[in-house]
Design a protein around this motif. Structure first.
Motif, mmCIF file in Angstrom:
data_model
loop_
_atom_site.group_PDB
_atom_site.id
_atom_site.type_symbol
_atom_site.label_atom_id
_atom_site.label_comp_id
_atom_site.label_asym_id
_atom_site.label_seq_id
_atom_site.Cartn_x
_atom_site.Cartn_y
_atom_site.Cartn_z
ATOM 1 N N ARG A 1 -11.344 -5.993 -10.000
ATOM 2 C CA ARG A 1 -11.898 -6.759 -8.880
ATOM 3 C C ARG A 1 -11.104 -8.037 -8.635
ATOM 4 O O ARG A 1 -10.797 -8.394 -7.483
ATOM 5 C CB ARG A 1 -13.362 -7.100 -9.165
ATOM 6 N N ARG B 1 -11.700 6.121 -14.229
ATOM 7 C CA ARG B 1 -10.906 5.105 -13.518
ATOM 8 C C ARG B 1 -10.915 5.351 -12.014
ATOM 9 O O ARG B 1 -11.002 4.400 -11.221
ATOM 10 C CB ARG B 1 -9.467 5.090 -14.050
ATOM 11 N N GLU B 2 -10.804 6.609 -11.604
ATOM 12 C CA GLU B 2 -10.832 6.925 -10.173
ATOM 13 C C GLU B 2 -12.199 6.586 -9.575
ATOM 14 O O GLU B 2 -12.287 6.087 -8.449
ATOM 15 C CB GLU B 2 -10.509 8.402 -9.971
ATOM 16 N N TYR B 3 -13.259 6.855 -10.338
ATOM 17 C CA TYR B 3 -14.606 6.503 -9.874
ATOM 18 C C TYR B 3 -14.734 4.993 -9.704
ATOM 19 O O TYR B 3 -15.292 4.506 -8.699
ATOM 20 C CB TYR B 3 -15.641 7.018 -10.871
ATOM 21 N N TRP C 1 -15.378 -7.282 -2.822
ATOM 22 C CA TRP C 1 -14.972 -6.625 -4.061
ATOM 23 C C TRP C 1 -16.027 -6.738 -5.157
ATOM 24 O O TRP C 1 -15.708 -6.655 -6.338
ATOM 25 C CB TRP C 1 -13.622 -7.181 -4.517
ATOM 26 N N ARG D 1 -10.776 10.284 -14.647
ATOM 27 C CA ARG D 1 -11.874 10.459 -13.689
ATOM 28 C C ARG D 1 -12.723 9.192 -13.605
ATOM 29 O O ARG D 1 -13.147 8.787 -12.507
ATOM 30 C CB ARG D 1 -12.738 11.645 -14.103
ATOM 31 N N ASP E 1 -12.335 2.849 -9.111
ATOM 32 C CA ASP E 1 -11.546 2.449 -7.938
ATOM 33 C C ASP E 1 -12.317 2.692 -6.644
ATOM 34 O O ASP E 1 -12.278 1.867 -5.724
ATOM 35 C CB ASP E 1 -10.223 3.220 -7.908
ATOM 36 N N ARG E 2 -13.016 3.848 -6.571
ATOM 37 C CA ARG E 2 -13.737 4.190 -5.338
ATOM 38 C C ARG E 2 -14.957 3.310 -5.117
ATOM 39 O O ARG E 2 -15.368 3.092 -3.970
ATOM 40 C CB ARG E 2 -14.173 5.655 -5.369
ATOM 41 N N HIS E 3 -15.558 2.815 -6.193
ATOM 42 C CA HIS E 3 -16.802 2.047 -6.091
ATOM 43 C C HIS E 3 -16.617 0.585 -6.482
ATOM 44 O O HIS E 3 -17.604 -0.111 -6.769
ATOM 45 C CB HIS E 3 -17.873 2.685 -6.981
ATOM 46 N N ASP F 1 0.825 -1.209 0.000
ATOM 47 C CA ASP F 1 0.000 0.000 0.000
ATOM 48 C C ASP F 1 0.861 1.261 0.000
ATOM 49 O O ASP F 1 0.575 2.238 -0.708
ATOM 50 C CB ASP F 1 -0.926 0.009 1.215
ATOM 51 N N ASP G 1 -18.862 -2.117 -4.996
ATOM 52 C CA ASP G 1 -20.302 -2.009 -5.188
ATOM 53 C C ASP G 1 -20.752 -3.014 -6.246
ATOM 54 O O ASP G 1 -20.378 -2.907 -7.416
ATOM 55 C CB ASP G 1 -20.656 -0.586 -5.636
#
Length: 338
Positions: A266, A219-221, A291, A217, A223-225, A189, A228
């Motif tokens: 994932r 890709r970042e979204y 995941w 943007r 990563d954050r979700h 990490d 879900d």
């Protein structure tokens, strides 16, 4: 079980070659060229924490080289990312045409899949941390720009990373396997954060920059979700106020579909967590659900297709047997995100 090798009892004329062989077996194949006229003296101590190899080198002035020829001799070896923490003496590392001067107390990052050389112009002591490159999950572009960049003890991530790595190197021999697995995850990490901090943004006039920001943007979204289970191209497009068709068009030059990217990220996250935790909890099904995989059978089939073994077989493998060479993310139009 640790490794300790010293040149103390080796004949003077054989010391450098002996130490070069020790480094090549414990780390990656390297050539050692002493920089003094006297008999070379070197000491290597190496321990493994999970999938992280931690080595401490103390030796006379020398140049360590990983040449293209050495890399070509082991084409199937696992690419590693290395972090060198300089304790005593200076280091100068060269890779990809860049030159990083590392003072005592600083660190530098390098990639063993490409040639590099490091000069220690005086007697030195350094800690080296090697971990599988694929575990970091960072873009190749970012890793190339982060390599051969020195970080001082008061710069950027230095105040956070350096004390942790220094203490970990001194105490690596004392941790049981379960604790070592978790600490290896912490190292991964931190190195991932280091790469992200060192990687520069794409220049406005760079080819493809016109679509770089929306893709980044998205890709970042993702990563954050990622955890879900409802994450889908439709939801991603809606969150970014664009049509699904436009979203797919953005990724035409990325070498992977949006659904394929979600699926692969994932699987990578599951593989990293299963590798870090060894046989300790949570269960394979819990990791899959964390995941975004809602169907255990689908997860198992997808994992086996990419890694060649089932998730349980992957978890049970020893760290030195587990490999991450699954190739580039595949663009499969029929892939489902979950």
């Amino acid at each position: 079980m640790g490794v300790r090798v010293t040149t103390a009892s080796v004949a003077d004329g054989d010391k450098a070659a002996f130490w070069s062989g020790a480094l090549s077996r414990s780390l990656v194949p390297l050539e050692v060229h002493p920089l003094t006229g006297r008999p070379f003296e070197g000491l290597l101590e190496s321990h493994r924490l999970g999938y992280v190899r931690i080595s401490t080198l103390e030796a006379d002035a020398a140049r360590l080289s990983r040449t293209a020829a050495l890399i070509a001799r082991t084409p199937r070896s696992e690419p590693q990312v290395g972090v060198g923490v300089q304790v005593v003496g200076r280091a100068v590392l060269e890779q990809d045409g860049r030159r990083a001067e590392v003072p005592p107390g600083g660190l530098v990052l390098y990639d063993t899949a490409r040639p590099y050389a490091v000069d220690y112009p005086e007697r030195f002591r350094t800690h080296l941390f090697h971990l599988p490159r694929r575990l970091l999950g960072v873009p190749e572009h970012d890793l190339r720009h982060a390599s051969a960049t020195a970080v001082g003890p008061t710069e950027g991530c230095g105040p956070v990373i350096l004390p942790f790595l220094d203490v970990l190197a001194a105490s690596a021999h004392s941790y049981p396997a379960a604790v070592g697995d978790r600490l290896a995850g912490s190292v991964a990490d931190l190195v991932t954060a280091l790469v992200a901090r060192l990687a520069p943004p794409r220049a406005a006039d760079e080819p493809g920059a016109g679509t770089a920001h929306p893709v980044r943007r998205v890709r970042e979204y993702i990563d954050r979700h990622l955890g879900d289970p409802q994450l889908s191209p439709e939801r991603i497009a809606h969150a970014h106020h664009m049509s699904v068709r436009h979203l797919h068009r953005l990724f035409e030059g990325e070498g992977v579909t949006v659904s394929g990217l979600v699926r692969q990220l994932r699987l990578d996250a599951c593989a990293r967590e299963l590798a870090r935790r060894g046989r300790t909890a949570p269960t394979v099904s819990a990791v899959a659900q964390r995941w975004g995989f809602v169907n255990a059978a689908h997860f198992s089939r997808s994992f086996h297709a990419v890694y060649g073994v089932s998730p349980r077989e992957w978890r049970a493998r020893p760290d030195d047997v587990r490999t991450y060479d699954v190739g580039p993310h595949e663009a499969r139009p029929h892939d489902e995100a979950g």
